[in-house]
Design a protein around this motif. Sequence first.
Motif, PDB file in Angstrom:
ATOM      1  N   LEU A 105      39.679  36.203  53.637  1.00  0.00           N
ATOM      2  CA  LEU A 105      40.058  34.793  53.561  1.00  0.00           C
ATOM      3  C   LEU A 105      38.871  33.932  53.165  1.00  0.00           C
ATOM      4  O   LEU A 105      38.971  33.075  52.277  1.00  0.00           O
ATOM      5  N   GLY A 106      37.737  34.145  53.794  1.00  0.00           N
ATOM      6  CA  GLY A 106      36.545  33.374  53.461  1.00  0.00           C
ATOM      7  C   GLY A 106      36.069  33.622  52.047  1.00  0.00           C
ATOM      8  O   GLY A 106      35.579  32.702  51.382  1.00  0.00           O
ATOM      9  N   ALA A 107      36.203  34.865  51.566  1.00  0.00           N
ATOM     10  CA  ALA A 107      35.785  35.166  50.199  1.00  0.00           C
ATOM     11  C   ALA A 107      36.620  34.403  49.181  1.00  0.00           C
ATOM     12  O   ALA A 107      36.102  33.909  48.173  1.00  0.00           O
ATOM     13  N   VAL A 147      28.757  41.644  52.865  1.00  0.00           N
ATOM     14  CA  VAL A 147      28.386  41.661  51.450  1.00  0.00           C
ATOM     15  C   VAL A 147      29.401  42.465  50.633  1.00  0.00           C
ATOM     16  O   VAL A 147      30.101  41.922  49.778  1.00  0.00           O
ATOM     17  N   ALA A 148      29.488  43.765  50.880  1.00  0.00           N
ATOM     18  CA  ALA A 148      30.352  44.625  50.071  1.00  0.00           C
ATOM     19  C   ALA A 148      31.821  44.224  50.193  1.00  0.00           C
ATOM     20  O   ALA A 148      32.537  44.126  49.186  1.00  0.00           O
ATOM     21  N   GLY A 149      32.289  43.987  51.426  1.00  0.00           N
ATOM     22  CA  GLY A 149      33.679  43.613  51.633  1.00  0.00           C
ATOM     23  C   GLY A 149      34.068  42.327  50.918  1.00  0.00           C
ATOM     24  O   GLY A 149      35.035  42.313  50.139  1.00  0.00           O
ATOM     25  N   PRO A 150      33.359  41.212  51.134  1.00  0.00           N
ATOM     26  CA  PRO A 150      33.702  39.970  50.448  1.00  0.00           C
ATOM     27  C   PRO A 150      33.618  40.057  48.924  1.00  0.00           C
ATOM     28  O   PRO A 150      34.471  39.496  48.232  1.00  0.00           O
ATOM     29  N   PHE A 151      32.612  40.739  48.393  1.00  0.00           N
ATOM     30  CA  PHE A 151      32.518  40.859  46.933  1.00  0.00           C
ATOM     31  C   PHE A 151      33.700  41.636  46.375  1.00  0.00           C
ATOM     32  O   PHE A 151      34.266  41.279  45.335  1.00  0.00           O
ATOM     33  N   ALA A 156      39.030  41.492  43.661  1.00  0.00           N
ATOM     34  CA  ALA A 156      40.456  41.812  43.642  1.00  0.00           C
ATOM     35  C   ALA A 156      41.286  40.545  43.460  1.00  0.00           C
ATOM     36  O   ALA A 156      42.266  40.522  42.691  1.00  0.00           O
ATOM     37  N   TYR A 157      40.905  39.477  44.150  1.00  0.00           N
ATOM     38  CA  TYR A 157      41.626  38.212  44.035  1.00  0.00           C
ATOM     39  C   TYR A 157      41.574  37.676  42.608  1.00  0.00           C
ATOM     40  O   TYR A 157      42.609  37.319  42.022  1.00  0.00           O
ATOM     41  N   ARG A 158      40.389  37.626  42.041  1.00  0.00           N
ATOM     42  CA  ARG A 158      40.248  37.089  40.693  1.00  0.00           C
ATOM     43  C   ARG A 158      40.983  37.937  39.660  1.00  0.00           C
ATOM     44  O   ARG A 158      41.577  37.422  38.710  1.00  0.00           O
ATOM     45  N   LEU A 159      40.963  39.264  39.832  1.00  0.00           N
ATOM     46  CA  LEU A 159      41.634  40.158  38.885  1.00  0.00           C
ATOM     47  C   LEU A 159      43.134  39.926  38.902  1.00  0.00           C
ATOM     48  O   LEU A 159      43.770  39.803  37.839  1.00  0.00           O
ATOM     49  N   PHE A 172      46.630  38.649  49.616  1.00  0.00           N
ATOM     50  CA  PHE A 172      46.868  39.874  50.378  1.00  0.00           C
ATOM     51  C   PHE A 172      45.897  40.974  49.954  1.00  0.00           C
ATOM     52  O   PHE A 172      45.266  41.635  50.803  1.00  0.00           O
ATOM     53  N   CYS A 173      45.775  41.178  48.659  1.00  0.00           N
ATOM     54  CA  CYS A 173      44.886  42.234  48.154  1.00  0.00           C
ATOM     55  C   CYS A 173      43.428  41.927  48.468  1.00  0.00           C
ATOM     56  O   CYS A 173      42.649  42.840  48.764  1.00  0.00           O
ATOM     57  N   ALA A 174      43.040  40.652  48.406  1.00  0.00           N
ATOM     58  CA  ALA A 174      41.662  40.291  48.730  1.00  0.00           C
ATOM     59  C   ALA A 174      41.323  40.684  50.150  1.00  0.00           C
ATOM     60  O   ALA A 174      40.268  41.269  50.425  1.00  0.00           O
TER      61      ALA A 174
END
Length: 255
Positions: A105-107, A147-151, A156-159, A172-174
């Motif tokens: 959510l934060g990402a 780091v790894a999780g949010p990136f 995934a969200y942007r894609l 959801f995917c993010a």
Amino acid sequence: MHKRSFWRFAALVCVFAVYLLLNEPGTAEAMHIMEGFLPVGWALFWWVAFLPFFLLGVRKLTRITRDNPELKLLLGLSGAFTFVLSALKMPSVTGSSSHPTGTGLGAVMLGPLPMSVIGSVVLLFQALLLAHGGITTLGANAFSMAVAGPFAGYAAYRLIMKLNGREKLAVFCAAAVADLMTYVVTSFQLAVAFPSADGGVLASFAKFGGIFAVTQIPLAVSEGLLTVLLWNWLKAYSPQELSLLKRAAGGGSER
């Protein structure tokens, strides 16, 4: 964000926290990798790998709060969501545990760099106040979850937004990808620190990842659904603040 909307949001988070607490196992060993579990060399390596992301995240958060101080409440809510979900643990691989992460959510709201700060602060508080994790392993835990999780979740969200623009699916995917990537990286961290006598790092990675998958896949799906619910709530009750935050932070695309 109106005062009434804030309290409704807080009540919703509390309801889910109580539900998950009542349905989680009563024992847990650690927050990701526990204090003193990693060899000193690997503990230092992950600290060094994590710190550049943390410093860049501090710069970005400073700019956001300086230019838009009214957004501090949403920043706090993002941190609270991460803290609540990541505090709900169940034992997994020896010396570690499985749990939701709450960083997706934060990402989406902030972009991945600010989550390196928020996620690491959450991990620090839990290490000091709840005895989950530790200081020596904070660098490794922060690299995987903050780091790894949010990136990965942000990517995934942007894609998905670029491919079909389905925001709920993207959120959801993010959340799910951020959760799963955290444990992929944790499995790798454990594998390189404790390679198998038969098969080396790859064999250890397969073993750790396979054990984590049993608990983490359903947790990732559950976290994705909860994150979509909260996202819809924010869109309904605080659309202006959410839109401003995403523009200021360079978070997810507006639709």
